[in-house]
Write an enzyme that holds these catalytic residues in place. Structure first.
Site, PDB file in Angstrom:
ATOM      1  N   GLU A  55     -27.120 -26.655  23.856  1.00 28.46           N
ATOM      2  CA  GLU A  55     -28.241 -26.121  24.642  1.00 28.46           C
ATOM      3  C   GLU A  55     -27.934 -24.704  25.118  1.00 28.46           C
ATOM      4  OE1 GLU A  55     -29.224 -25.924  29.105  1.00 28.46           O
ATOM      5  OE2 GLU A  55     -28.919 -28.026  28.539  1.00 28.46           O
ATOM      6  N   HIS A  56     -26.700 -24.459  25.549  1.00 30.18           N
ATOM      7  CA  HIS A  56     -26.293 -23.132  26.001  1.00 30.18           C
ATOM      8  C   HIS A  56     -26.165 -22.154  24.840  1.00 30.18           C
ATOM      9  CE1 HIS A  56     -24.828 -23.735  30.322  1.00 30.18           C
ATOM     10  NE2 HIS A  56     -25.348 -24.904  29.981  1.00 30.18           N
ATOM     11  N   HIS A 116     -25.069 -30.644  25.361  1.00 28.89           N
ATOM     12  CA  HIS A 116     -25.167 -29.716  26.489  1.00 28.89           C
ATOM     13  C   HIS A 116     -24.661 -28.329  26.098  1.00 28.89           C
ATOM     14  CE1 HIS A 116     -23.995 -28.936  30.994  1.00 28.89           C
ATOM     15  NE2 HIS A 116     -24.978 -28.165  30.592  1.00 28.89           N
TER      16      HIS A 116
END
Length: 991
Positions: free
Chosen positions: A79-80, A76
């Site tokens: 992803e950023h 996650h």
């Protein structure tokens, strides 16, 4: 979308080589007028699926199989971070910058349990390749700078306090996002099921990140995860629409694939080893101390089921889900709800085919602590009874009908249609399954029908999937009033321990890191390296859809559209004539309308009939503001339905029966629906807190906003909670009478308008049937009261609403002018400027909130600012106050204005499939929003200049926060801490 699609001729043939790719398969998808291509890039191992379809909303996505081995949130956070600058686009945030420079209809990124996806959609060819260029460079060649990791993931900072008592704080966008997510019972329930049911696989870990584990992720681990997972050998490319496949392949080969050779990414997900006997598990979730936790538990049974590559078994289990719990009359749902043990099916109920091993969950929420035994007993009693005595064949045919309907319907809700296709195939595709069989399941369905003909197929499935399957789990989720404080204390103590162990040099290094991050966030950037569109790339007109019979005085309008054999019905009834005590009952009336039964059929029979012959019947409460001189509040009840052409007669018969013969006298059913309705409202607080906060803040600026808050905001939840305090038969009888009176007032032919959307022959047939439906509605003589004007002066408010949340939702709102006004285009642009140039930096990058928003509602003229999953209150209100100074200081250029115009136009021009597009046109006509008004607004917008934006900023943003109403949703502790700092405190309430 193209209104008259025809499947294109195949562009290449199986076996053909193209730009380093080998074409593996070319297949027709006649149901959606498309051609499917599957390709492999042998040198790197990259896969590609292309779906060619005459749809101008082209979609691209690249998908990576991401397999976490802990709950630090590495997938996650990565992803950023990959979206924080790349090799050819070395700017701080190319993703958000491209939102400003594009006409995209969708841009985002997703992290699931075992994949990460980067998709976009646009109708503009130039834009498509601009966005593909930026997305590919971000994914494969990101900068991955440590400061970006600290900003997006987690970091330690020295907070407020004197020199001897400085506090250490943990910050980070994902850290705060997941603190918010893990405050929500539905999120905790979903994560708990995975953790307990898949203990030996990647699914046991929280791919989004557990706030307690996120701080243990290192920068080196992030970079290594990218090196192994974000490689073409682990990549799945997807494209959809009317742009040529060959251009996509050439672009990907040139910009990415020529720089790589194949590797073994070691990302295979092994199946979960199967258990020999069932297990139990118990988890907790944070709960407000001021509420009664006695009936706030959840209890369920979850089974590990088939491998998701077994498309026949996945299809069978999807049908079983619909048979067992698909509607109010489904046997397992009905037995659980009728037991009175709980209010609704538990969070996570249903069949989930997203993981390598699929699972099925069913249970109840809002049960007592010891109810798990009874819930499990009911579930197995029903399953055994169905397996032994047989399943009603009508239930099976109804389930197959629902499958057929939703396969045929082309919709862009909640995502563009091409992206929906990608999401449909992704989980099977990445594990080596056949994505074509997911899209083209005729063979699997035919095999199911063949086995049904041999007898007892679904009954045997119940036995092997559920009754004789030892890999099952009985799980309880219990409220814990001390959990939030315990977690907060654990975090404080851990940070204090770290703080005590820091040397003077380490503290200074943290300060230097914080200063470096602030300098990075505030630095001007060379955005010229990013591609962009220009004003001349914007189409000057708006999409116009006219009824075949455009006479607005007639009660039924007809729209001829290419809807792939589906007919849509939309209707609107104005309920201005309701007495004041009944107005608040309208939302629950809408919820109960198709779920209570009629004079002819009970609720179970009606639910089965709706499923057997329609794609759904819905009723919703929609306060709108009319266009024209009066600007009158239009409290609308909107009815929607849809069916396959062959089911027109029964669909209209169902509508006539519901409109003319609905009854609300079954108090037992009414009680069930009321509890179910409350559970749904409670579930939205943490998920949609920013929208609820904006609704609270804006409710005094127009009658429509006040009604919207009463009908769908925090006050609706409060009202329903008050209703539930007394569920005696007498009180429920009074409620039944109220609902009947609402129905008799709302269903009045003088205020009822209907639209029918479909192909020519179907519309002609539907027109005959619509008359019989209208005849079921009474009245015809009632007058519509003029209603209040849009001007709705009220005192400015400053409120804080407490709930059990680890993060906050902060909103401010004030009134401006509406769409017809000359300044409306400038206000729409100002909202985009504020979000992209100011709020994103101050609230997300610096403040660590998940998002900051500025929204201009052109229908009622309300301008709102908001934050989502925000660790701050006071600091965010200060940011809001500074927004006005930012605007009036003119810290934006003519180029920034152009980019904001692009953003507004991308929303205006977002396409809809033919059916939903005509339905929207009908509702625009109901509120008096003409195509001329829309087109004049767009033309003003395209021609807008910086000087006009500056003039509007001076006109409407001169007072800072002083004229604004403010509403904050957060924990009671955070609200009280904020009040201790605020010069003008918030008035505090409890949700």
């Amino acid at each position: 979308m193209n209104p008259h699609p025809h499947a294109p001729a195949p562009a290449v043939t199986a076996g053909e080589a193209l730009h380093g790719y080998q074409t593996l398969r070319v297949e027709s998808l006649p149901e959606i007028h498309a051609v499917f291509y599957e390709l492999l890039h042998p040198r790197t191992g990259a896969r590609h699926i292309h779906i060619s379809r005459p749809d101008r909303e082209n979609v691209f996505g690249v998908l990576f199989k991401t397999v976490p081995r802990d709950s630090t949130g590495v997938a996650h956070i990565l992803e950023h971070v990959v979206l924080c600058g790349s090799e050819r686009f070395p700017v701080r945030d190319p993703f958000f910058s491209m939102l400003k420079r594009s006409l995209s209809t969708f841009m985002n990124a997703f992290t699931a349990s075992d994949w990460t996806m980067y998709p976009f959609a646009t109708q503009n060819r130039k834009d498509f390749f601009n966005l593909m260029d930026v997305y590919l460079d971000a994914a494969f060649f990101p900068k991955l700078e440590e400061l970006s990791f600290k900003q997006e993931g987690h970091r330690l900072e020295i907070g407020a306090g004197d020199a001897a008592n400085e506090r250490l704080e943990c910050k980070g966008v994902v850290y705060n996002e997941m603190k918010g997510a893990m405050s929500s019972p539905d999120q905790i329930m979903a994560r708990s099921i995975l953790k307990a049911l898949y203990p030996d696989t990647t699914y046991a870990h929280n791919s989004g990140g557990d706030p307690a584990d996120i701080p243990f992720l290192t920068y080196a681990q992030l970079k290594e995860f990218h090196r192994r997972h974000y490689h073409p050998s682990n990549a799945y490319f997807f494209s959809y629409g009317d742009l040529p496949l060959t251009e996509h392949l050439a672009f990907i080969e040139k910009t990415v694939l020529q720089r790589f050779e194949a590797i073994d990414p070691d990302t295979d997900v092994m199946p979960q080893p199967r258990w020999d006997e069932p297990r139990t598990a118990a988890f907790t979730y944070p709960f407000g101390r001021g509420e009664d936790p006695a009936k706030k538990h959840q209890a369920c049974v979850a089974w590990l089921t088939s491998d998701n590559r077994d498309t026949l078994q996945v299809l069978c289990l999807s049908l079983l889900e619909q048979i067992l719990i698909g509607n109010a009359g489904s046997p397992l749902r009905k037995a659980l709800i009728d037991s009175g043990l709980g209010s609704a099916l538990c969070d996570g109920s249903g069949y989930d085919a997203e993981n390598r091993d699929t699972h099925f969950t069913v249970g109840l929420k809002d049960v007592e602590r010891g109810a798990a035994d009874d819930v499990e007993r009911i579930i197995f009693d029903v399953l055994r009874g169905l397996a032994e005595n047989g399943i009603d064949p009508e239930l099976i045919e109804s389930a197959i009908h629902q499958l057929e309907f939703h396969r045929r319907e082309i919709t862009n809700t909640p995502y563009p249609y091409g992206l929906r296709l990608l999401l449909a195939v992704s989980s099977t595709w990445i594990h080596g399954g056949d994505p074509l069989r997911v899209l083209k399941f005729d063979a699997d369905l035919a095999e199911i029908r063949h086995r049904m003909a041999q007898g007892r197929f679904f009954e045997q499935q119940l036995t092997c999937t559920f009754l004789d399957n030892p890999h099952r789990l009985r799980l309880t989720l219990s409220p814990d009033p001390d959990m939030a404080e315990r977690e907060a204390r654990r975090e404080r103590e851990k940070l204090e321990q770290i703080r005590r162990g820091l040397s003077t040099d380490a503290v200074e290094q943290l300060r230097r890191d914080a200063d470096a991050l602030r300098r990075l966030q505030e630095a001007d950037e060379p955005l010229d390296c990013l591609p962009t569109l220009e004003r001349e790339d914007i189409p000057p007109d708006v999409e116009k859809i006219s009824a075949t019979d455009a006479d607005s005085r007639r009660p039924v309008s007809y729209f001829e559209q290419a809807t792939s054999g589906i007919v849509y019905v939309a209707a609107a009834a104005e309920c201005s004539g309701l007495p004041e005590p009944l107005i608040g009952r309208v939302p629950f009336f809408c919820h109960a309308f198709s779920r209570m039964g009629t004079a002819r059929r009970n609720f179970s029979e009606m639910a089965q009939r709706i499923d057997a012959f329609t794609g759904g019947v819905g009723l919703s409460a929609n306060p709108r503001t009319g266009f024209g001189d009066s600007a009158r509040c239009l409290p609308l009840v909107a009815l929607t339905s849809k069916s396959l052409v062959r089911n027109l007669d029964p669909m209209f018969d169902i509508l006539a029966e519901l409109l003319g013969e609905s009854v609300f006298s079954d108090t037992g059913r009414l009680r069930t629906l009321l509890l179910e309705y409350r559970a749904g409202l409670e579930g939205m607080v943490v998920q949609n807190g920013h929208r609820l906060a904006m609704s609270l803040a804006a409710r005094r600026f127009s009658r429509a906003r006040a009604l919207s808050e009463d009908w769908s905001g925090v006050h609706q939840l409060k009202d329903v909670k008050r209703l539930i305090e007394d569920l005696s038969d007498a009180r429920l009888g009074e409620l039944a009478g109220d609902l009947a009176r609402v129905g008799s007032t709302v269903w009045d032919r003088s205020r009822f308008q209907m639209a029918v959307v479909g192909e020519r022959d179907a519309v002609a047939r539907a027109g005959e049937l619509a008359g019989s439906t209208l005849s079921a509605i009474g009245g015809g003589a009632a007058e519509t009261p003029a209603g209040p004007e849009n001007g709705f002066p009220g005192d400015r408010l400053r409120e804080g609403w407490s709930t059990e949340s680890a993060v906050n939702f902060v909103a401010a709102a004030f009134p401006t002018v509406r769409l017809e006004h000359a300044d409306s285009a400038a206000l729409a642009v100002i909202a985009k400027l504020l979000r992209s140039l100011y709020l994103h930096r101050e609230i997300r990058e610096k403040g660590g909130a998940y998002g900051g928003f500025a929204l201009y509602s052109s229908e009622d003229g309300v301008f709102s600012l908001a934050s989502y999953r925000d660790p701050h209150i006071v600091a965010t209100l200060n940011v809001f106050d500074g927004a006005f100074g930012f605007l009036r200081g003119g810290g934006f250029s003519e180029t920034d204005v152009k980019e904001a115009i692009l953003q507004v136009c991308s929303e205006i021009d977002k396409p809809d499939p033919p059916g939903p597009a005509a339905r929207k046109a009908f509702f625009r006509r109901v509120i008096g929003l003409s195509d001329d008004i829309r087109e004049r607004f767009k033309q003003r917008l395209i021609g807008l200049r910086r000087s006009e934006v500056m003039a509007a900023a001076e006109q409407y943003f001169s007072g800072g926060l002083n004229p604004c109403s403010v509403a904050v949703i957060g924990s009671e502790e955070k609200l009280r801490e904020a009040n201790a700092e605020l010069p003008e405190p918030l008035e505090l309430f409890k949700i």
